[in-house]
Design a protein around this motif. Structure first.
Motif, PDB file in Angstrom:
ATOM      1  N   ILE A 126       0.624  -1.150   0.045  1.00 22.61           N
ATOM      2  CA  ILE A 126      -0.237   0.133  -0.005  1.00 22.61           C
ATOM      3  C   ILE A 126       0.857   1.273   0.185  1.00 22.61           C
ATOM      4  CG2 ILE A 126      -1.752   1.539   1.393  1.00 22.61           C
ATOM      5  CD1 ILE A 126      -2.983  -1.343   2.365  1.00 22.61           C
ATOM      6  N   GLN A 127       0.467   2.231  -0.789  1.00 22.00           N
ATOM      7  CA  GLN A 127       1.243   3.300  -1.067  1.00 22.00           C
ATOM      8  C   GLN A 127       0.634   4.490  -0.227  1.00 22.00           C
ATOM      9  OE1 GLN A 127       4.501   3.276  -2.337  1.00 22.00           O
ATOM     10  NE2 GLN A 127       4.142   1.067  -2.497  1.00 22.00           N
ATOM     11  N   GLY A 128       1.337   5.221   0.859  1.00 23.20           N
ATOM     12  CA  GLY A 128       0.317   6.079   1.482  1.00 23.20           C
ATOM     13  C   GLY A 128      -0.886   5.652   2.339  1.00 23.20           C
ATOM     14  N   GLY A 129      -1.828   6.603   2.300  1.00 23.41           N
ATOM     15  CA  GLY A 129      -2.980   6.130   3.243  1.00 23.41           C
ATOM     16  C   GLY A 129      -4.303   5.674   2.067  1.00 23.41           C
ATOM     17  N   MET A 130      -5.036   4.935   2.825  1.00 27.74           N
ATOM     18  CA  MET A 130      -6.216   4.378   2.159  1.00 27.74           C
ATOM     19  C   MET A 130      -7.281   5.308   2.199  1.00 27.74           C
ATOM     20  SD  MET A 130      -5.649   1.098   0.810  1.00 27.74           S
ATOM     21  CE  MET A 130      -7.071   0.090   0.835  1.00 27.74           C
ATOM     22  N   ARG A 131      -8.027   5.425   1.268  1.00 23.05           N
ATOM     23  CA  ARG A 131      -9.275   6.189   1.259  1.00 23.05           C
ATOM     24  C   ARG A 131     -10.432   5.819   0.413  1.00 23.05           C
ATOM     25  NH1 ARG A 131      -4.959   8.152  -0.969  1.00 23.05           N
ATOM     26  NH2 ARG A 131      -4.971   9.009  -3.039  1.00 23.05           N
ATOM     27  N   LEU A 132     -11.670   5.862   0.944  1.00 18.02           N
ATOM     28  CA  LEU A 132     -12.802   5.620  -0.101  1.00 18.02           C
ATOM     29  C   LEU A 132     -13.423   6.657  -0.803  1.00 18.02           C
ATOM     30  CD1 LEU A 132     -14.675   3.175  -0.293  1.00 18.02           C
ATOM     31  CD2 LEU A 132     -16.017   3.974   1.475  1.00 18.02           C
ATOM     32  N   VAL A 133     -13.445   6.852  -1.860  1.00 22.38           N
ATOM     33  CA  VAL A 133     -13.910   8.063  -2.785  1.00 22.38           C
ATOM     34  C   VAL A 133     -14.762   7.500  -3.790  1.00 22.38           C
ATOM     35  CG1 VAL A 133     -11.637   9.158  -2.276  1.00 22.38           C
ATOM     36  CG2 VAL A 133     -11.864   7.890  -4.333  1.00 22.38           C
ATOM     37  N   ARG A 134     -15.198   8.638  -4.682  1.00 20.70           N
ATOM     38  CA  ARG A 134     -15.997   8.275  -5.837  1.00 20.70           C
ATOM     39  C   ARG A 134     -14.964   8.619  -6.801  1.00 20.70           C
ATOM     40  NH1 ARG A 134     -22.239   9.576  -6.021  1.00 20.70           N
ATOM     41  NH2 ARG A 134     -21.964   8.154  -7.676  1.00 20.70           N
ATOM     42  N   ALA A 135     -14.647   7.872  -7.795  1.00 15.67           N
ATOM     43  CA  ALA A 135     -13.560   7.856  -8.755  1.00 15.67           C
ATOM     44  C   ALA A 135     -13.989   8.957  -9.947  1.00 15.67           C
ATOM     45  CB  ALA A 135     -13.514   6.522  -9.430  1.00 15.67           C
ATOM     46  N   THR A 136     -12.701   9.630 -10.238  1.00 19.86           N
ATOM     47  CA  THR A 136     -12.929  10.450 -11.511  1.00 19.86           C
ATOM     48  C   THR A 136     -12.976   9.656 -12.797  1.00 19.86           C
ATOM     49  OG1 THR A 136     -10.381  10.681 -11.906  1.00 19.86           O
ATOM     50  CG2 THR A 136     -11.467  12.137 -10.162  1.00 19.86           C
ATOM     51  N   GLY A 137     -12.306   8.331 -12.705  1.00 20.53           N
ATOM     52  CA  GLY A 137     -12.360   7.664 -14.039  1.00 20.53           C
ATOM     53  C   GLY A 137     -11.089   7.555 -14.717  1.00 20.53           C
ATOM     54  N   ALA A 138      -9.956   8.299 -13.999  1.00 23.21           N
ATOM     55  CA  ALA A 138      -8.986   8.420 -14.623  1.00 23.21           C
ATOM     56  C   ALA A 138      -7.615   7.542 -13.845  1.00 23.21           C
ATOM     57  CB  ALA A 138      -8.214   9.657 -14.539  1.00 23.21           C
ATOM     58  N   GLU A 139      -8.386   7.255 -12.583  1.00 19.60           N
ATOM     59  CA  GLU A 139      -7.376   6.441 -11.575  1.00 19.60           C
ATOM     60  C   GLU A 139      -7.027   5.174 -12.148  1.00 19.60           C
ATOM     61  OE1 GLU A 139     -10.177   8.643  -9.045  1.00 19.60           O
ATOM     62  OE2 GLU A 139     -10.559   7.375 -11.003  1.00 19.60           O
ATOM     63  N   PRO A 140      -5.589   4.634 -12.189  1.00 21.80           N
ATOM     64  CA  PRO A 140      -5.337   3.046 -12.696  1.00 21.80           C
ATOM     65  C   PRO A 140      -5.686   2.001 -11.749  1.00 21.80           C
ATOM     66  CG  PRO A 140      -3.703   4.323 -11.579  1.00 21.80           C
ATOM     67  CD  PRO A 140      -4.589   5.162 -11.622  1.00 21.80           C
ATOM     68  N   PHE A 141      -6.155   1.001 -12.025  1.00 19.36           N
ATOM     69  CA  PHE A 141      -6.476  -0.156 -11.319  1.00 19.36           C
ATOM     70  C   PHE A 141      -5.866  -1.480 -12.144  1.00 19.36           C
ATOM     71  CE2 PHE A 141      -9.596  -3.995 -10.937  1.00 19.36           C
ATOM     72  CZ  PHE A 141      -9.299  -4.115  -9.516  1.00 19.36           C
ATOM     73  N   VAL A 142      -4.868  -2.154 -11.351  1.00 13.61           N
ATOM     74  CA  VAL A 142      -4.053  -3.188 -11.952  1.00 13.61           C
ATOM     75  C   VAL A 142      -4.890  -4.603 -11.767  1.00 13.61           C
ATOM     76  CG1 VAL A 142      -2.027  -4.426 -11.884  1.00 13.61           C
ATOM     77  CG2 VAL A 142      -1.937  -1.889 -11.138  1.00 13.61           C
ATOM     78  N   THR A 143      -5.334  -5.304 -12.744  1.00 14.29           N
ATOM     79  CA  THR A 143      -6.142  -6.295 -12.646  1.00 14.29           C
ATOM     80  C   THR A 143      -5.404  -7.358 -13.646  1.00 14.29           C
ATOM     81  OG1 THR A 143      -8.368  -7.358 -12.435  1.00 14.29           O
ATOM     82  CG2 THR A 143      -7.733  -5.766 -14.394  1.00 14.29           C
ATOM     83  N   ALA A 144      -6.025  -8.604 -13.721  1.00 17.48           N
ATOM     84  CA  ALA A 144      -5.421  -9.648 -14.601  1.00 17.48           C
ATOM     85  C   ALA A 144      -6.425 -10.135 -15.625  1.00 17.48           C
ATOM     86  CB  ALA A 144      -5.297 -10.749 -13.505  1.00 17.48           C
ATOM     87  N   ALA A 145      -5.968 -10.185 -16.646  1.00 15.23           N
ATOM     88  CA  ALA A 145      -6.726 -10.731 -17.918  1.00 15.23           C
ATOM     89  C   ALA A 145      -6.051 -11.759 -18.679  1.00 15.23           C
ATOM     90  CB  ALA A 145      -7.225  -9.349 -18.657  1.00 15.23           C
ATOM     91  N   ALA A 146      -6.626 -12.673 -18.957  1.00 18.88           N
ATOM     92  CA  ALA A 146      -6.133 -13.959 -19.594  1.00 18.88           C
ATOM     93  C   ALA A 146      -4.438 -14.315 -19.222  1.00 18.88           C
ATOM     94  CB  ALA A 146      -5.778 -13.451 -21.094  1.00 18.88           C
ATOM     95  N   GLY A 147      -4.495 -14.153 -17.871  1.00 18.67           N
ATOM     96  CA  GLY A 147      -3.041 -14.639 -17.328  1.00 18.67           C
ATOM     97  C   GLY A 147      -2.076 -13.374 -17.252  1.00 18.67           C
ATOM     98  N   ALA A 148      -2.467 -12.303 -17.803  1.00 15.80           N
ATOM     99  CA  ALA A 148      -1.189 -11.046 -17.553  1.00 15.80           C
ATOM    100  C   ALA A 148      -2.031 -10.041 -16.891  1.00 15.80           C
ATOM    101  CB  ALA A 148      -1.031 -10.916 -18.806  1.00 15.80           C
ATOM    102  N   GLU A 149      -1.306  -9.168 -16.403  1.00 15.22           N
ATOM    103  CA  GLU A 149      -1.440  -7.881 -15.608  1.00 15.22           C
ATOM    104  C   GLU A 149      -1.945  -6.991 -16.607  1.00 15.22           C
ATOM    105  OE1 GLU A 149       0.843  -6.647 -12.721  1.00 15.22           O
ATOM    106  OE2 GLU A 149       0.717  -8.126 -11.205  1.00 15.22           O
ATOM    107  N   THR A 150      -2.967  -5.964 -16.421  1.00 18.92           N
ATOM    108  CA  THR A 150      -3.516  -5.241 -17.331  1.00 18.92           C
ATOM    109  C   THR A 150      -3.664  -3.975 -16.424  1.00 18.92           C
ATOM    110  OG1 THR A 150      -4.645  -4.634 -19.000  1.00 18.92           O
ATOM    111  CG2 THR A 150      -5.844  -6.088 -17.526  1.00 18.92           C
TER     112      THR A 150
END
Length: 233
Positions: A126-150
């Motif tokens: 975790i980098q910095g503090g955790m917060r619960l917000v309503r997203a702007t839509g620009a924030e990156p989210f690292v997930t997995a698809a077809a066995g690779a990070e995206t």
């Protein structure tokens, strides 16, 4: 002392019945699922079935409140279910609950037994503090698809947990990112338990205490601290 978590005013206005409890643990020892963690999951499924008494998970008042919150920020709750409902459905199905690793099994068992969303994050990632917000839509989210990070991005207005590097969990507690998830190498963790009214905050406190006890049994040398409950009674 557990690290502070920030809930934005926009999220508070969206769901005034929201509350959360953090449990922080250091000196953990993780590993593959074992007989003990598997037994916790089986017992949790039994407790869930007893609690529901033949009803579907979505008919429980707590899950209904989460569905209403999801609808309020534009998500379809039958398509992207909150984590407690999704796990409950798996617990009641023929295949049962998945076995992931010891720490994930422990917090999944608490989620199912109490029918509350519970997440686990690797504190060292975790980098910095955790917060619960309503997203702007620009924030990156690292997930997995077809066995690779995206990298994906949340919808604008979506409720997300995030840190200084990006989104850690999309649609409140629907899908956790791979960047901060607990792996077999994790030694420090932040567990987040979440509730909506009408569930009493006392039940959230009881779930946190049960999680801490289960972590102590799984990792006797760990240092575990339960934070203060946040939310209106």
């Amino acid at each position: 002392m557990t690290r502070p978590l920030h809930v934005s005013d926009e999220v508070r206005a969206l769901a005034p019945g929201f509350g959360h409890l953090a449990v922080e643990a250091h000196g953990l020892t993780n590993g593959p699922s074992d007989d003990a963690s598997s037994a916790l999951l089986d017992e949790a499924a039994r407790r869930l079935a007893e609690r529901l008494g033949g009803r579907a998970p979505q008919d429980d008042p707590h899950i209904a409140a989460w569905r209403a919150a999801y609808t309020a920020f534009g998500s379809k709750p039958s398509r992207t279910r909150n984590s407690a409902e999704a796990l409950a459905r798996r617990a009641l199905a023929d295949g049962g609950l998945p076995r992931i690793n010891r720490l994930v099994d422990v917090y999944n068992a608490i989620s199912v037994a109490h029918l509350i969303p519970v997440g686990g994050e690797d504190l060292d990632r975790i980098q910095g503090g955790m917060r619960l917000v309503r997203a702007t839509g620009a924030e990156p989210f690292v997930t997995a698809a077809a066995g690779a990070e995206t990298i994906e991005h949340p919808d604008a207005g979506e409720v997300v947990w995030c840190d200084d590097e990006g989104v850690t969990c999309r649609r409140w507690n629907w899908r956790q990112g791979v960047r901060t998830r607990l792996t077999e190498d994790s030694v420090s963790a932040l567990f987040l338990l979440e509730r909506m009214a009408p569930m009493p905050l006392d039940e959230l406190t009881a779930a946190g205490a049960e999680l801490a006890e289960a972590l102590h049994k799984a990792c006797p040398e760990a240092r575990i601290e339960i934070g203060e409950v946040w939310g209106d009674r």
